[in-house]
Enzyme design. Structure first.
Site, PDB file in Angstrom:
ATOM      1  N   HIS A 164      15.670  35.913  89.642  1.00  0.00           N
ATOM      2  CA  HIS A 164      15.702  35.715  91.715  1.00  0.00           C
ATOM      3  C   HIS A 164      14.511  35.740  91.914  1.00  0.00           C
ATOM      4  O   HIS A 164      14.077  34.436  92.651  1.00  0.00           O
ATOM      5  CB  HIS A 164      17.199  36.208  92.597  1.00  0.00           C
ATOM      6  CG  HIS A 164      18.095  36.148  91.702  1.00  0.00           C
ATOM      7  ND1 HIS A 164      18.900  36.996  91.440  1.00  0.00           N
ATOM      8  CD2 HIS A 164      18.993  35.357  91.739  1.00  0.00           C
ATOM      9  CE1 HIS A 164      20.013  36.821  91.124  1.00  0.00           C
ATOM     10  NE2 HIS A 164      20.244  35.692  91.613  1.00  0.00           N
TER      11      HIS A 164
ATOM     12  N   GLY B 131      15.987  27.765  90.136  1.00  0.00           N
ATOM     13  CA  GLY B 131      16.143  27.625  88.534  1.00  0.00           C
ATOM     14  C   GLY B 131      16.807  26.951  87.775  1.00  0.00           C
ATOM     15  O   GLY B 131      17.495  26.578  87.794  1.00  0.00           O
TER      16      GLY B 131
HETATM   17  P1  AMP Z   1      22.486  32.383  91.586  1.00  0.00           P
HETATM   18  O1  AMP Z   1      23.004  34.295  92.334  1.00  0.00           O
HETATM   19  O2  AMP Z   1      23.253  32.937  89.904  1.00  0.00           O
HETATM   20  O3  AMP Z   1      23.558  31.353  92.004  1.00  0.00           O
HETATM   21  O4  AMP Z   1      21.284  32.027  90.964  1.00  0.00           O
HETATM   22  C1  AMP Z   1      20.361  31.634  92.931  1.00  0.00           C
HETATM   23  C2  AMP Z   1      19.574  30.867  92.103  1.00  0.00           C
HETATM   24  O5  AMP Z   1      18.683  31.462  90.970  1.00  0.00           O
HETATM   25  C3  AMP Z   1      19.518  29.434  91.544  1.00  0.00           C
HETATM   26  O6  AMP Z   1      18.470  28.634  92.218  1.00  0.00           O
HETATM   27  C4  AMP Z   1      19.780  30.076  89.587  1.00  0.00           C
HETATM   28  O7  AMP Z   1      18.937  28.977  88.638  1.00  0.00           O
HETATM   29  C5  AMP Z   1      18.491  30.400  89.631  1.00  0.00           C
HETATM   30  N1  AMP Z   1      18.125  32.113  88.779  1.00  0.00           N
HETATM   31  C6  AMP Z   1      18.702  32.623  88.401  1.00  0.00           C
HETATM   32  N2  AMP Z   1      18.679  33.120  87.649  1.00  0.00           N
HETATM   33  C7  AMP Z   1      17.471  32.480  86.601  1.00  0.00           C
HETATM   34  C8  AMP Z   1      16.805  33.274  85.854  1.00  0.00           C
HETATM   35  N3  AMP Z   1      16.968  33.936  85.032  1.00  0.00           N
HETATM   36  N4  AMP Z   1      15.764  32.630  85.581  1.00  0.00           N
HETATM   37  C9  AMP Z   1      15.024  31.889  86.781  1.00  0.00           C
HETATM   38  N5  AMP Z   1      15.934  30.978  87.495  1.00  0.00           N
HETATM   39  C10 AMP Z   1      17.257  31.757  87.664  1.00  0.00           C
END
Ligand code: AMP
EC number: 6.3.2.1
Length: 282
Positions: free
Chosen positions: A37, A148
């Site tokens: 994040h 991401g």
């Molecule tokens: P989430 O909180 O899991 O919904 O993720 C929020 C954002 O963070 C989304 O755009 C995800 O793709 C991105 N994200 C989560 N994990 C990663 C990671 N390991 N590397 C890059 N982006 C990430």
């Protein structure tokens, strides 16, 4: 950093920033923040005048029996991490504010891009995503929004939605951040037992093996998929949800591995479902 729990106040703040000529970055998250994040936040900080991070565990993107209730939450720790990254505003709305009892309006993408992979395993998931992301765009009014590559299908669907519904903003893709041993960072990794955590390395190992196969000249999708399957099935705690090899531009089917190829997979360890992916240019 200002904390907004109220939708109208967030929207007024954003409107005021725009009036003053400030560009706004939005980083939508479900919280329980990790370095993945924060990579999005850092990129946003570099590119825009004002950075808004939203933390909202969006109930409508979870299916029945999924982990909405158990999803890890720690707003205090998240706030401290975001302060350090010099974030300007944290938007953390309540569920009833986002979805009052009368809520009946949804944004839904159709077609091949939503039907396979996570769309097939999690019916209704992407409708929940496109709806909440549309709401966040209208509330926070970003010039750029950061997503991401970890959630490759989500990213492609959001890009398509922005194009087709003419949202006046740019989507910025951020590469996957991994632990030192290769496991893609995820808020859900905390669910894993030590044994599952060790076996979970097989996701990235299988992706890298597939990449290697392609680089060595293998072009048959069936063969590559079978080799990945065999590697993952050798792990006693792993249950494959899907292994998908598709055109990385639009998720269309490929006859053979050529062009920009997205290799993506979802594997369950007990109740924990992990996803990962890799793009190979052939
Ligand atoms: P989430 O909180 O899991 O919904 O993720 C929020 C954002 O963070 C989304 O755009 C995800 O793709 C991105 N994200 C989560 N994990 C990663 C990671 N390991 N590397 C890059 N982006 C990430």
């Amino acid at each position: 950093m200002q904390l907004f729990e109220n939708i109208t106040k967030m929207q007024e703040w954003a409107r005021e920033q725009k009036k003053q000529g400030q560009s706004i970055a939005l980083v939508p998250t479900m919280g329980y923040l990790h370095e993945g994040h924060l990579a999005l936040v850092k990129e946003a900080r570099r590119q825009c005048d004002k950075v808004v991070v939203s933390i909202f565990v969006n109930p409508i993107q979870f299916g029945a029996g999924e982990d909405f209730e158990q999803y890890p939450r720690d707003l205090e720790q998240d706030s401290a991490l975001l302060e350090k990254e010099r974030v300007d505003a944290l938007f953390s709305p309540g569920i009833r504010d986002m979805y009052p009892g009368s809520f009946q309006t949804f944004v839904e993408a159709y077609g091949e891009i939503t039907e396979k992979m996570c769309g097939a395993s999690r019916p209704g998931h992407f409708k929940g995503v496109t709806t909440v992301v549309s709401k966040l765009f209208n509330i926070c009014q970003p010039d750029r929004a950061y997503f991401g590559q970890k959630d490759a299908q989500q990213l492609m669907i959001v890009e398509k939605m922005v194009r087709e519904l003419n949202f006046p903003l740019e989507i910025i893709r951020v590469p996957i951040v991994r632990e030192k041993d290769g496991l893609a960072m995820s808020s859900r990794n905390v669910y894993l037992s030590p044994e599952e955590r060790a076996e979970a390395l097989v996701l990235y190992r299988a992706l890298k093996m597939a990449e290697e196969e392609i680089k060595n000249g293998e072009r048959e999708i069936g063969i590559i998929r079978q080799k990945m399957e065999e590697m993952i099935e050798a792990c006693p705690r792993a249950a494959i949800d899907y292994i998908a090899i598709n055109n990385a531009n639009d998720l269309s089917e490929l006859q053979t591995c050529t062009g920009k190829v997205l290799i993506a997979l979802a594997v369950k360890f007990g109740k924990t479902r992990l996803i990962d992916n890799l793009i190979v240019e052939v």
